[in-house]
Design a protein around this motif. Structure first.
Motif, PDB file in Angstrom:
ATOM      1  N   PHE A   1      -0.294   1.965   6.693  1.00 12.22           N
ATOM      2  CA  PHE A   1       0.095   1.772   5.299  1.00 12.22           C
ATOM      3  C   PHE A   1       1.613   1.739   5.127  1.00 12.22           C
TER       4      PHE A   1
ATOM      5  N   GLY B   1      -2.844   3.556  -4.394  1.00  9.83           N
ATOM      6  CA  GLY B   1      -2.423   4.097  -3.103  1.00  9.83           C
ATOM      7  C   GLY B   1      -1.356   5.156  -3.284  1.00  9.83           C
TER       8      GLY B   1
ATOM      9  N   SER C   1      -7.807  -3.905   0.408  1.00 13.66           N
ATOM     10  CA  SER C   1      -7.235  -3.426   1.660  1.00 13.66           C
ATOM     11  C   SER C   1      -7.739  -4.248   2.852  1.00 13.66           C
TER      12      SER C   1
ATOM     13  N   ARG D   1      -5.662   9.370   1.795  1.00 15.03           N
ATOM     14  CA  ARG D   1      -5.973   8.070   1.190  1.00 15.03           C
ATOM     15  C   ARG D   1      -7.426   7.638   1.382  1.00 15.03           C
TER      16      ARG D   1
ATOM     17  N   CYS E   1      -8.087   3.993  -0.100  1.00 16.36           N
ATOM     18  CA  CYS E   1      -7.474   2.901   0.661  1.00 16.36           C
ATOM     19  C   CYS E   1      -8.222   2.656   1.963  1.00 16.36           C
TER      20      CYS E   1
ATOM     21  N   CYS F   1     -11.273   0.535  -0.595  1.00 19.12           N
ATOM     22  CA  CYS F   1     -10.494  -0.508  -1.276  1.00 19.12           C
ATOM     23  C   CYS F   1     -10.819  -1.905  -0.736  1.00 19.12           C
TER      24      CYS F   1
ATOM     25  N   CYS G   1       1.276  -0.120  -4.890  1.00 19.39           N
ATOM     26  CA  CYS G   1      -0.047  -0.008  -5.506  1.00 19.39           C
ATOM     27  C   CYS G   1      -0.181   1.378  -6.147  1.00 19.39           C
TER      28      CYS G   1
ATOM     29  N   CYS H   1       0.833  -1.206   0.000  1.00 25.27           N
ATOM     30  CA  CYS H   1       0.000   0.000   0.000  1.00 25.27           C
ATOM     31  C   CYS H   1       0.866   1.253   0.000  1.00 25.27           C
TER      32      CYS H   1
END
Lengths: 435, 190
Positions: free
Chosen positions: A412, A153, A241, A231, A234, A238, A150, A146
């Protein structure tokens, strides 16, 4: 005179052709004989430019593994926020703009569930690697995927300029949407209905610099939001996630805020824009043991009820959900047209009727899809009930935390907190003054 | 209680156990699907026999212009002077004047071969995949013009946005080593 006769011949020709067409509406071939050429003319071949060769996919998997390794190294060994930032920039450029965001690990969840539930779907090995590799790395080193691998992200991380603090309760509630999204993504992929995650990917239009107007607005809005809210995709949407969070909670190693021991100086307390730092808990229990025990007992009794209620509720929605499936949708249209006696209102129904498949076959197929949605609804509802129950448990469970540390599930691994720790400053000075 | 070693040990034990379970689950899923995975890569293609020339290929592709283009099976073509795929229905003359052409972008080039034959070539840069010529050729001619996803352009999206709206179900995933569904001899040899 000559011209007129030409026109007349032309007219005759078209009229004749029309007749031919009326007789055989289907794509007929060989209406005209193939020519015998007297000259040296040779018929060219149809050009067939090949797809990006398999090694491209293989190279992507290698780049993914390298990027995961490097980011983990920067996060855990080197403790370099700058390194992680550089990796994020790389991922946005490579996986985002150069590879144009497809296939990504987030979307691969759908391919995997399609492959698990639909025998007719064969998953390409490259996609499988994109699904498994980040999870393995997360199980080992936390969510370094993350942090900077990604592209979704990473792009949010790069534009995070002035993040506001989201209240904890709101963050918890919004975070539940990830589970709902995951559940629906799996249900819709497993029933062969749609790949929702791909359809509503907020950043693909940016990576490709093209999309329909509505999606471009959505993307722009999301990117703008990412400036103020850290984020948002995320943390609150997500679906991948969720899986990464589970793996990260169990991870073998994980980034730490301090390189040494925590002195509880509180300097890092507000450093995380994602609200992923666990604070030391007070010594006293928030509620008495008896009361806490009673609460747990109630929750234990409620949990099966939640699961059952969720399963039952979602399985009742099979008709609503299954309408998203093209076959069910078409069957509905055909049935409505037959009932009203107006066949061929839409392109879909016209096409279906021209293909000559009996409507019964279509209806049986649609019924099969609906039944799969019913059983899938049970699973989805039970899963969501379970998640909801576990969240309630977590709210009531007192977990002792002795120092400031990243909340492994939510962190993250972006490394923003490093520089807030005075011990980190000492470490860096030592590094500088070593020679 | 705060640093009760027993408490911490239990937590670590649980975490380690669950980690092993997760690793095994990941390995299991990977192994199971990996063993079943037939090909390294799948790509999107449309079956010209199923295509109904609805013109959606031109507008629903994420690319502008679309990655779907008209292709020509030369060995199916009749090389006619008056071509249903090239000339607009009711065209006054059978020449190359713009007003007589069916293609909205002028993407078909006609070249004289020998009397009375003409070769028709698709200028792929101009083609938008609207299938007007495919319909014309299929209705009036041999059906040698047809649509194909061009893989030098196609992004191979995980969910092809044309496939989601194709009314005839012509779009499917095909193995990347046989990425075209061709007409004519070329199609048979594949």
């Amino acid at each position: 005179m000559k011209k007129r006769s030409g026109n007349f011949a032309n007219l005759l020709f078209w009229a004749g052709l029309m007749l031919v067409v009326m007789q055989s509406a289907a794509l007929a071939q060989d209406r005209f004989p193939k020519p015998d050429f007297d000259s040296q003319y040779r018929q060219p071949l149809t050009q067939t430019p090949p797809p990006a060769s398999p090694w491209q996919e293989g190279a992507d998997v290698v780049v993914l593994a390298l990027a995961l390794g490097l980011t983990s190294f920067f996060a855990i060994k080197k403790r370099s926020r700058r390194g992680i930032w550089a990796m994020a920039l790389f991922s946005v450029i490579y996986f985002g703009f150069m590879r144009e965001g497809c296939v990504c690990s987030v979307g691969s969840v759908q391919n995997v569930s399609a492959a698990l539930f639909d025998a007719g779907y064969v998953i390409p090995i490259g996609v499988l690697a994109f699904f498994v590799l980040p999870l393995i790395f997360t199980l080992l080193y936390g969510r370094t995927f993350c942090a900077a691998v990604c592209p979704l992200g990473a792009i949010q991380d790069l534009v995070m300029i002035k993040p506001v603090k989201v209240p904890e309760w709101l963050q918890e509630v919004l975070g539940l949407f990830r589970y709902i999204y995951l559940g629906f993504a799996i249900l819709f992929a497993a029933t062969g209905t749609a790949f929702l995650v791909c359809r509503y990917d907020p950043f693909i239009s940016i990576f490709r610099m093209s999309n329909e107007f509505g999606m471009i607005l959505f993307s722009g809005g999301f990117l703008g939001l990412s400036i103020l809210v850290a984020r948002p995709y995320c943390r609150f949407l997500c679906p991948y996630s969720v899986l990464l969070g589970w793996m990260s909670a169990l991870s073998r190693r994980h980034l730490s805020i301090t390189p040494d021991t925590c002195h509880l100086c509180r300097l890092c307390e507000e450093s995380c824009p994602m609200g992923a730092i666990s604070k030391p808990t007070p010594d006293a229990l928030p509620v008495s043991r008896e009361q806490g025990g009673k609460r747990l007992a109630i929750l234990l009794a409620v949990l099966p009820l939640l699961i059952l209620a969720g399963g039952w509720g979602f399985s009742r929605l099979d008709l609503t959900f299954s309408k998203m499936h093209p076959t069910v949708n078409l069957a509905g249209q055909i049935a409505a047209e037959d009932a009203a006696g107006t066949p061929g209102l839409t392109l879909e129904t016209r096409t279906f009727r021209s293909q000559g498949t009996p409507t019964e076959t279509l209806f049986t197929e649609a019924e099969g899809v609906r039944r799969r949605f019913r059983s899938g609804g049970w699973l989805l509802g039970a899963f969501l009930g379970l998640i909801f129950g576990i969240k309630l448990f977590q709210l009531n469970l007192f977990r002792r935390v002795a120092e400031y540390q990243p909340d492994r599930e939510a962190c993250f691994s972006c490394g923003r907190c490093f520089s807030y720790c005075p011990n980190e400053r000492v470490r860096l000075d030592q590094l500088q003054n070593r020679y | 209680m705060a640093d009760d070693p027993k408490d911490l040990k239990r937590r670590d034990f649980l975490r380690e156990g669950l980690r092993t379970v997760s690793a095994l689950a990941l390995g299991g899923i990977g192994g199971m699907l990996g063993a079943r995975a037939g090909s390294w890569e799948m790509v999107w293609q449309l079956d010209p026999e199923k295509c109904v020339q609805c013109e959606r290929c031109a507008t629903y592709c994420v690319l502008t212009p679309s990655a779907v283009k008209c292709v020509h099976a030369y060995d199916v073509c009749g090389y006619c002077q008056l071509c249903g795929g090239y000339h607009r229905p009711g065209a006054k003359t059978q020449d190359t004047a713009a007003e007589n052409q069916l293609c909205p972008t002028g993407a078909i080039k006609r070249t004289y071969v020998e009397n009375p034959y003409y070769e028709y070539t698709i200028i792929e840069e101009n083609c938008i995949g609207c299938a007007k010529c495919v319909q014309g050729c299929g209705s009036f001619g041999n059906g040698s013009l047809y649509l194909q996803v061009r893989h030098d352009r196609c992004l191979n999206c995980n969910e092809c946005s044309i496939a989601t709206v194709c009314p005839s179900g012509a779009f499917t995933r095909v193995p990347a080593d046989r990425p075209y569904i061709l007409k004519g001899k070329q199609g048979e040899s594949l």
